[in-house]
Design a protein around this motif. Structure first.
Motif, PDB file in Angstrom:
ATOM      1  N   CYS A   1      -0.700   3.243   5.703  1.00 24.93           N
ATOM      2  CA  CYS A   1      -0.550   4.650   5.684  1.00 24.93           C
ATOM      3  C   CYS A   1      -1.959   5.134   5.308  1.00 24.93           C
ATOM      4  CB  CYS A   1       0.647   5.189   4.606  1.00 24.93           C
ATOM      5  SG  CYS A   1       2.015   4.445   4.845  1.00 24.93           S
ATOM      6  N   GLY A   2      -2.225   6.496   5.860  1.00 30.07           N
ATOM      7  CA  GLY A   2      -3.356   7.073   5.509  1.00 30.07           C
ATOM      8  C   GLY A   2      -4.512   6.851   6.367  1.00 30.07           C
ATOM      9  N   THR A   3      -5.526   7.758   6.685  1.00 32.79           N
ATOM     10  CA  THR A   3      -6.552   7.812   7.516  1.00 32.79           C
ATOM     11  C   THR A   3      -7.769   7.005   7.056  1.00 32.79           C
ATOM     12  OG1 THR A   3      -7.230  10.000   6.955  1.00 32.79           O
ATOM     13  CG2 THR A   3      -5.497   9.724   8.938  1.00 32.79           C
ATOM     14  N   ASN A   4      -7.824   6.980   5.671  1.00 36.13           N
ATOM     15  CA  ASN A   4      -9.012   6.233   5.288  1.00 36.13           C
ATOM     16  C   ASN A   4      -8.461   5.580   3.894  1.00 36.13           C
ATOM     17  OD1 ASN A   4      -8.758   8.156   2.911  1.00 36.13           O
ATOM     18  ND2 ASN A   4      -9.752   9.782   4.383  1.00 36.13           N
ATOM     19  N   VAL A   5      -9.431   4.805   2.943  1.00 41.78           N
ATOM     20  CA  VAL A   5      -9.219   4.188   2.121  1.00 41.78           C
ATOM     21  C   VAL A   5      -8.623   4.840   0.832  1.00 41.78           C
ATOM     22  CG1 VAL A   5      -9.986   2.532   0.196  1.00 41.78           C
ATOM     23  CG2 VAL A   5     -10.747   2.200   2.723  1.00 41.78           C
ATOM     24  N   PHE A   6      -9.142   5.861   0.656  1.00 45.40           N
ATOM     25  CA  PHE A   6      -8.527   6.810  -0.448  1.00 45.40           C
ATOM     26  C   PHE A   6      -7.244   7.234  -0.092  1.00 45.40           C
ATOM     27  CE2 PHE A   6      -7.894  10.873  -2.758  1.00 45.40           C
ATOM     28  CZ  PHE A   6      -8.541  10.642  -3.842  1.00 45.40           C
TER      29      PHE A   6
END
Length: 456
Positions: A381-386
């Protein structure tokens, strides 16, 4: 002339009523102050005066009267006086119900009566049992006192221990009491749910909402304790080692008796006594004679034990459709959800966990299962590590919720939530991203929910 006389009489009547109300107000105030500080010798005559002259004046007469009489019962010097005061206490509660029906719950008053008889051992065990049964018959939705519910089952257990009632009676009372507890748990969890969600969204609760949430969580903790005490009382009486011989000896004689089959099936299923051939015989016989949620669920258990998950799910779904009791329906949905979770079908699993929660809002373990699936999906999930790590905040919220609606899970839920928070972005990460207060939506994966970045 007649008009003047009528007007004068009306004035006298009005003045009399005002004076009477003032007298009641003064007497009630004096009574209340004396009763509050346990000055019973001064309070009791005023209480009697209020019953005689102001019985429908204010509900406080009976609220404070009950507290006073309980104290007087404890202080009574003779058994005869104690019994007189117990009867006065009972009369007080019944009069409150009669005089203030719209401000008094019948279940509360009947439970108070049953508890005073239980506490002071008034009458036989059967008499005391009947007092509690009256609460269930008259107003079980308001039979909410954890202590009173426990006392009800304690009497049933004592009757069984004394040989006055058989084991099936005790099983029936156990089912009845657990249902009472779980219904109350559901009500309190449903009350708390929107307020917990509001807190998780970092919105401030009003003072009234804070009180409601605090009271709900206190009741949920108390119901958890009482449920544990009830299970301890039942103890080994409901173990498979006792149940299987009990039902096996009667099977041939009772195999055409639908009620007997239903009771045996439900008890064996509830205690997971599913490995003995008797369970299959009972389940199959019941499903042929009277297809029901219980029989379908039992056949699902058998199919699951044989490794046939597809067949098991068909039976479980049939059981869920047939079941009308919400708590039982929730357990079926929970089992279906676990099947999907074990197969990695997380979206389907969450769907069924939510169905379980809709039927039983206090099922905290379902929140833990959803939290676990979210945590395991973080990398997807998510588009980046954060954003990927932000999933752990959502998982932590669900884990925390588990402990709040089901205090028996509190320790495990807290530890689980803390472990997820440790994997989520920390204060320095939030600062670098300038993300505090930002809403992150996980639309790129099956989760599809949002979380607000905390201001650590």
């Amino acid at each position: 002339m007649k008009f003047k006389i009528a007007f004068t009489l009306l004035g006298v009547f009005f003045a009399f009523n005002v004076a009477s109300a003032q007298d009641c107000t003064v007497t009630l105030s004096l009574f209340n102050e004396s009763a509050k500080v346990n000055n019973f010798s001064d309070a009791y005559p005023k209480y009697k005066q209020l019953l005689e002259n102001c019985s429908d004046f204010n509900k406080l007469i009976y609220q404070r009267g009950a507290q006073m009489l309980e104290g007087m019962i404890d202080d009574a010097e003779t058994d005869e006086r104690k019994m007189e005061l117990i009867q006065e206490y009972i009369d007080n509660q019944m009069m409150r119900l009669e005089k203030f029906p719209n401000e008094t719950k019948e279940g509360d008053m009947l439970a108070d009566v049953a508890m005073i008889k239980y506490k002071y051992e008034v009458g036989t065990l059967e008499d005391r049992l009947r007092s509690f049964e009256k609460v269930v018959e008259a107003d079980k939705d308001n039979f909410s006192s954890p202590v009173a519910i426990y006392a009800y089952f304690r009497i049933a257990n004592d009757l069984n221990d004394a040989g006055e009632r058989d084991i099936q009676f005790l099983f029936d009372k156990y089912d009845e009491v657990i249902e009472l507890i779980e219904n109350q748990e559901n009500d309190k969890a449903a009350e708390a749910k929107p307020l917990i969600e509001k807190q998780e969204a970092q919105q401030e609760l009003t003072p009234r909402e804070s009180r409601i949430l605090k009271n709900s969580e206190i009741y949920l903790r108390n119901y958890t304790k009482i449920k544990g005490s009830v299970n301890s009382l039942l103890g080994s009486k409901a173990d498979c080692d006792n149940l299987i011989p009990l039902y096996k000896k009667d099977f041939e004689e009772k195999k055409d008796d639908v009620n007997w089959l239903r009771n045996a099936n439900e008890r064996l299923s509830a205690k997971d006594c599913t490995e003995d051939p008797l369970f299959f015989k009972v389940s199959e016989a019941l499903h042929k004679k009277d297809p029901s949620a219980n029989s379908a669920y039992s056949l699902g258990q058998l199919a699951e034990a044989e490794g046939n998950r597809g067949k098991a799910l068909n039976y479980f779904n049939e059981a869920a459709e047939l079941e009308t009791n919400k708590i039982k329906k929730s357990r079926i949905y929970y089992r279906i959800a676990n099947n999907y979770k074990d197969r990695g079908s997380y979206s389907q699993a969450r769907n069924y966990y939510r169905k379980a929660l809709n039927n039983k809002p206090s099922m905290g373990v379902a929140y833990l299962k959803i939290a676990d699936m979210y945590a395991k999906s973080a990398n997807d999930c998510g588009t980046n590590v954060f954003e990927k790590r932000a999933v752990y905040w959502l998982a932590a919220d669900y884990a925390s919720r588990a402990g709040r609606v089901d205090p028996s899970l509190s320790s495990n839920a807290t530890a689980t939530a803390e472990s997820y928070k440790a994997r989520a972005p920390q204060k320095s990460d939030i600062f670098q991203e300038d993300a505090a207060g930002r809403k992150i939506t996980f639309s790129s994966c099956w989760i599809g929910e949002s979380v607000v970045v905390p201001n650590l």
